[in-house]
Each structure stands twice: as structure tokens, then as C-alpha cells.
Design an enzyme around this catalytic site. Structure first.
Site, PDB file in Angstrom:
ATOM      1  N   ASP A  64       0.877  -1.165   0.000  1.00 54.65           N
ATOM      2  CA  ASP A  64       0.000   0.000   0.000  1.00 54.65           C
ATOM      3  C   ASP A  64       0.912   1.212   0.000  1.00 54.65           C
ATOM      4  O   ASP A  64       1.540   1.532   1.011  1.00 54.65           O
ATOM      5  CB  ASP A  64      -0.899  -0.008   1.234  1.00 54.65           C
ATOM      6  N   TYR A 157      -5.456  16.041  -7.745  1.00 53.49           N
ATOM      7  CA  TYR A 157      -4.726  15.162  -8.670  1.00 53.49           C
ATOM      8  C   TYR A 157      -3.721  15.975  -9.480  1.00 53.49           C
ATOM      9  O   TYR A 157      -2.551  15.589  -9.613  1.00 53.49           O
ATOM     10  CB  TYR A 157      -5.735  14.483  -9.584  1.00 53.49           C
ATOM     11  N   LYS A 161       0.339  15.538  -9.531  1.00 52.50           N
ATOM     12  CA  LYS A 161       1.007  15.147 -10.765  1.00 52.50           C
ATOM     13  C   LYS A 161       1.937  16.245 -11.279  1.00 52.50           C
ATOM     14  O   LYS A 161       3.003  15.953 -11.853  1.00 52.50           O
ATOM     15  CB  LYS A 161      -0.032  14.788 -11.831  1.00 52.50           C
TER      16      LYS A 161
END
Length: 259
Positions: A64, A157, A161
Site C-alpha cells: 500500500d 490530482y 502530478k
């Protein structure tokens, strides 16, 4: 080209499905021994078994990546099995939605943990081994075309990124004299397992969504996993020469182009 990674050891995060699994298959086909990580044991073991059936030395290590210790353990398991790591692919990621106004600290932290922190510490551990051995290596980070700005509903996100794009260049600059080449791939809209789930469950698209989407795209198709995987393997291999610090837009829409 054949045997681009012959004799190499490659660790692929997120190798249990979608693009990660595609990269694991492509690396195996080109001669690499493959260690793949992910959270889903059943899927991971299935991919590893599939690769072993082709004669590849392949193993699944459950990890994980929200937990830095588990990310580091994946590299440690690779070193224990093979004595070294030659190539790393950071393909694991999450795309849970959130806007600037509704993103919670918890969601933001999850994106940073999976999409930025995990790649950082996987790179750290892999580079440490390469430097210790005094041998060259290669890393490819799967980023996103959204790192240029993205959609309003992908705020955390995009933040993560974009950070990974910057990190790719920083690490490549820092370790060029170690002959460690580090590049990134800004994936555009592609036909991955995750995208299929998003389209059908989140966007209520029908099972034929890919065909409909393809008809509206310049090249008449979405990005294909096998094509992207082949390109990643090329970047991992010596055939990509001296290229390092590049973040390549894998897309059919041109950033900055209008009309």
C-alpha cells in the site's frame, strides 16, 4: 526491437492492472525480471503467474503505497531477490475527484501520498542502490497530461502530478552524473481499466463509450495500453540513448494549440 531489457531487473508499481500490468508484460517480453507491486493480492499474483508462465522471473509484492515503509519494502524485496534494481516504473496512481472548493484535507493528502510521495521514496530507494553499486539505471514516472492544468474537478490530482513532473526533472538533473536516466510520461486520455470504471460508474457512460469517444478524437482512438507500455520500455532501455529529464506528452491534443 527485441530483448531491450535482457538481463535487467525492473520494479513496476501499480503493476496489478491497467497500464502498470501492461508495462510489466512489456518489460517481461523484452527480457526483464519483473517485480510488481499493488494492493490487490489476487490481481497481482495473477499477473505474476501469467508472466512466469512465459518463462519470466516475476513476483508480486503487496504494498500500500500510502505507507512509505511499504514502498521502501518493495524495493528491499527486489534487492533481496535479485541483488539489485536496474529500472523503476512509477505507474501506481489515484484519480479520485475533487475541486478547489470541495477537496478535503484528507483527499488532498491521499493524492499527495499516492501520486507524489510514493514515487519520491520509491525513487529514493532505487537510486540509492544504483549509486551504491556505481551502476547506471533508468526510471520512468507515469504522470498525466493534466499536470499542465487539467480539469476543474481534478484539483488535488493535478497538484500531485504537477509536483511529480517537477520531481522527475529535479532527480534527473541531480543524478545525471551517476548515469541514472529519469524521464516522465504525461498520459493523455487512454483506454485503461481505471478509465473504463470511471466512465461507466462515475460518468454513466455505456459499455460502448470507447467507440463513441474515439470517433471524436483526432487519431480516431484513445491511447492504448500496449502502445504506451512499449514506449515506457523504450525509455527504460539503452535504445533511448542519453535522454533524461524529459517529460513527454503522450497525447493527441497539443498543449497550447487553439481551434
Amino acid at each position: 526491437m527485441k530483448d531491450l531489457l535482457s538481463g535487467k531487473v525492473a520494479l513496476v508499481s501499480g503493476g496489478t492492472q491497467g497500464l502498470g500490468a501492461g508495462i510489466a508484460r512489456a518489460a517481461a517480453r523484452e527480457g526483464a525480471s519483473v517485480v510488481l507491486t499493488g494492493r490487490n493480492t489476487a490481481r497481482g499474483e495473477a499477473v505474476a503467474a501469467e508472466l512466469r508462465a512465459t518463462g519470466t522471473d516475476a513476483v508480486f509484492v503487496r504494498a500500500d503505497l500510502c505507507d512509505v515503509s511499504q514502498a521502501r519494502a518493495a524495493v528491499a524485496a527486489t534487492l533481496e531477490r535479485h541483488g539489485r534494481i536496474d529500472s523503476l516504473v512509477n505507474a501506481a496512481g489515484m484519480t479520485a475527484r475533487g475541486t478547489m472548493l470541495d477537496t478535503t484535507p484528507e483527499l488532498f493528502d491521499q493524492h499527495i501520498a499516492v501520486n507524489l510521495r510514493a514515487p519520491f521514496f520509491l525513487m529514493q530507494a532505487a537510486i540509492a542502490d544504483m549509486v551504491r553499486r556505481g551502476e547506471p539505471g533508468t526510471i520512468v514516472n507515469v504522470i498525466s497530461i493534466d499536470s499542465h492544468g487539467g480539469q476543474a474537478f481534478l484539483a488535488p490530482y493535478v497538484a500531485a502530478k504537477a509536483g511529480l513532473a517537477g520531481l522527475t526533472k529535479n532527480a534527473a538533473h541531480a543524478h545525471r552524473w551517476d548515469r541514472i536516466r529519469i524521464n516522465g510520461l504525461n498520459m493523455g486520455w487512454s483506454a485503461t481499466d481505471g478509465e473504463d470504471v470511471t466512465q461507466q460508474q462515475t460518468n454513466d457512460a455505456g459499455a460502448d463509450w470507447q467507440e463513441k469517444a474515439a470517433a471524436e478524437l483526432p487519431m480516431g482512438k484513445l491511447g492504448q495500453v500496449d502502445e504506451i507500455a512499449d514506449f515506457v520500455v523504450f525509455l527504460l532501455s539503452d535504445r533511448s540513448g542519453v535522454v533524461t529529464g524529459s517529460v513527454i506528452d503522450w497525447d493527441q491534443n497539443v498543449i497550447g494549440g487553439l481551434g
